[in-house]
Write a protein that holds these residues in place. Structure first.
Motif, PDB file in Angstrom:
ATOM      1  N   ARG A 187     -37.697-131.628 -67.817  1.00 41.68           N
ATOM      2  CA  ARG A 187     -37.723-133.087 -67.741  1.00 41.68           C
ATOM      3  C   ARG A 187     -36.746-133.677 -68.750  1.00 41.68           C
ATOM      4  O   ARG A 187     -36.630-133.180 -69.878  1.00 41.68           O
ATOM      5  N   ASP A 191     -36.427-135.862 -59.745  1.00 41.95           N
ATOM      6  CA  ASP A 191     -37.502-136.625 -59.099  1.00 41.95           C
ATOM      7  C   ASP A 191     -37.710-137.950 -59.840  1.00 41.95           C
ATOM      8  O   ASP A 191     -36.931-138.302 -60.736  1.00 41.95           O
ATOM      9  N   ASP A 192     -38.767-138.677 -59.482  1.00 43.07           N
ATOM     10  CA  ASP A 192     -38.940-140.010 -60.059  1.00 43.07           C
ATOM     11  C   ASP A 192     -39.318-139.975 -61.531  1.00 43.07           C
ATOM     12  O   ASP A 192     -39.403-141.022 -62.179  1.00 43.07           O
ATOM     13  N   ARG A 193     -39.557-138.796 -62.086  1.00 41.46           N
ATOM     14  CA  ARG A 193     -39.791-138.667 -63.528  1.00 41.46           C
ATOM     15  C   ARG A 193     -38.664-137.896 -64.208  1.00 41.46           C
ATOM     16  O   ARG A 193     -38.864-137.290 -65.273  1.00 41.46           O
ATOM     17  N   ARG A 252     -37.292-135.091 -63.428  1.00 44.41           N
ATOM     18  CA  ARG A 252     -37.576-133.653 -63.541  1.00 44.41           C
ATOM     19  C   ARG A 252     -36.771-132.870 -62.506  1.00 44.41           C
ATOM     20  O   ARG A 252     -36.439-133.386 -61.442  1.00 44.41           O
ATOM     21  N   PHE A 253     -36.499-131.623 -62.827  1.00 45.96           N
ATOM     22  CA  PHE A 253     -35.875-130.729 -61.856  1.00 45.96           C
ATOM     23  C   PHE A 253     -36.425-129.331 -62.089  1.00 45.96           C
ATOM     24  O   PHE A 253     -36.899-129.001 -63.182  1.00 45.96           O
TER      25      PHE A 253
END
Lengths: 281, 130
Positions: A82, A111-113, A115-116
């Motif tokens: 993240r 993603d929407d936070r 993160r990958f």
């Protein structure tokens, strides 16, 4: 370097042309006709980008190896990484990430936070070639964190085993967070005891927090304030860490040295904007 | 220096520092309890000036949002700094340290939003401790 040289020489040529145009005699010679208006020129310059915030793929694979070694702390959890805005929360709106392998650059979706997850294509051979995960933000603008989540945990709750596993995968394994690398830390790392120190890892809650509690059934411990907001240390070396700026009101540490709390313990957050609790019964 | 003499010196040092206490603010925290705190610290009303007048100046942590915390602490027994002293720290870090702590949260207008008052034993817990 090639881009830099080309840009500099182009800029130099333009600067010389503009300088010549500013000399009256030369301007008259250069003009197509004395009575014709000289076309206006607009020169647009931009600084060359400096170093971008990045981590090597080798660091992320080292974190994954540690995650797998210590997976018993959170058997159902998955591993992700993240990105947090270290200085300015607005940076998240323009944050992008790429895998850079020599001249090749592949976008990495977040993603929407922010993160990958590691891709199956990201092999150790790729890491050995020096591949990096590079953001579009300046070096120092991003805090990288291992993100371990057991399924079904809401935002205002974390599982202690997940956080212990994040520490194992990050601190001195993936080595993602900024911090001081002291000789004693190296010794503890070698003996796999680094994550028994309560200042080994800084975590960030989803919202600004005013309290953190450990809850295991009827047993509950509200952590002293020294575990929050980096309140226990001096700010003299703050720049060496991730938490002192935009993330400070979300920062907490945990009593990792107290192994009496089982991995299934809930870590519960008291948000700054929650109402003041009433008197205890 | 022989071992017995060193042990004696350490014991004396530990006893000397164990009798002390440390506090932040004007000392009113020592007697402050929950009902009194509820009267003094009213969210949305009490200001920083009110708190400073009542409790003195606490240790301040400022956030990017403009909010800040003031921390007050009263600790019985040895001051925490002794834990960092070689050899002495081996003894002092295991002594019981009843600690009382008040943290007040102010918004960006300098008005109280939250507070927490708690007591705990601030004894260091080392790996392997029960």
């Amino acid at each position: 370097m090639g881009l830099s040289t080309q840009s500099c020489s182009t800029a130099s040529r333009r600067a010389v042309m503009l300088a010549l145009a500013a000399v009256p005699g030369v301007a008259a010679l250069a003009a197509p006709g004395a009575s014709e208006p000289v076309p206006q020129q607009v020169q647009v310059t931009a600084p060359l980008p400096g170093a971008r915030d990045e981590k090597t793929l080798a660091q992320l694979l080292a974190a994954r190896d540690a995650f797998e070694r210590h997976h018993a702390l959170a058997p159902d959890a998955t591993l992700a990484f993240r990105l947090y805005a270290r200085f300015d929360p607005q940076d998240l709106a323009r944050l992008q990430l790429w895998l850079v392998d020599g001249p090749r650059r592949t976008p990495v979706p977040l993603d929407d936070r922010q993160r990958f997850a590691l891709s199956a294509d990201w092999t150790s051979a790729l890491a050995d070639r020096g591949a990096v995960l590079r953001t579009n933000l300046p070096d120092g603008a991003v805090a990288w964190h291992v993100d371990v989540r057991s399924p079904g945990m809401p935002d205002d709750l974390r599982r202690l085993g997940d956080l212990r596993l994040e520490c194992e995968a990050d601190t001195f394994h993936g080595n993602l967070q900024r911090g001081l690398r002291t000789p004693i830390s190296a010794v503890l790392d070698a003996s796999d005891e680094l994550c028994l120190r309560d200042d080994a890892e800084a975590w960030f809650a989803e919202r600004p927090i005013f309290g953190v509690a450990l809850v295991d059934g009827p047993r509950r411990r509200t952590l002293p304030y020294r575990y929050l907001h980096g309140s226990n240390g001096t700010m003299a070396m703050a720049a060496l860490f991730d938490w002192p700026y935009a993330l400070r009101d979300r920062t907490y540490f945990l009593p990792l040295d107290d192994r009496s709390w089982p991995d299934g313990t809930n870590v519960v957050f008291d948000a700054m904007d929650d109402p003041q609790p009433g008197p205890s019964p | 220096m022989n071992t017995a003499r060193l042990a004696c010196m350490l014991a004396v040092a530990a006893l000397a520092v164990a009798a002390g206490c440390s506090t932040a603010g004007n000392g009113r925290l020592v007697r402050l309890d929950d009902p009194e705190a509820r009267g003094l610290l009213v969210p949305g009303t009490t200001t920083q000036a009110d708190v400073r007048e009542t409790l003195g100046q606490g240790s301040v942590i400022r956030f990017r949002s403009g909010w800040q915390t003031w921390q007050y602490q009263y600790r019985e027994g040895v001051a925490k700094g002794w834990d960092e002293v070689p050899y002495v720290g081996l003894v002092t870090s295991r002594l019981a340290r009843p600690t009382k702590e008040l943290v007040v949260l102010f918004d960006d207008h300098g008005v109280v939003r939250r507070w927490s008052l708690q007591q705990f034993d601030d004894r260091e817990i080392r790996p392997g401790s029960p």
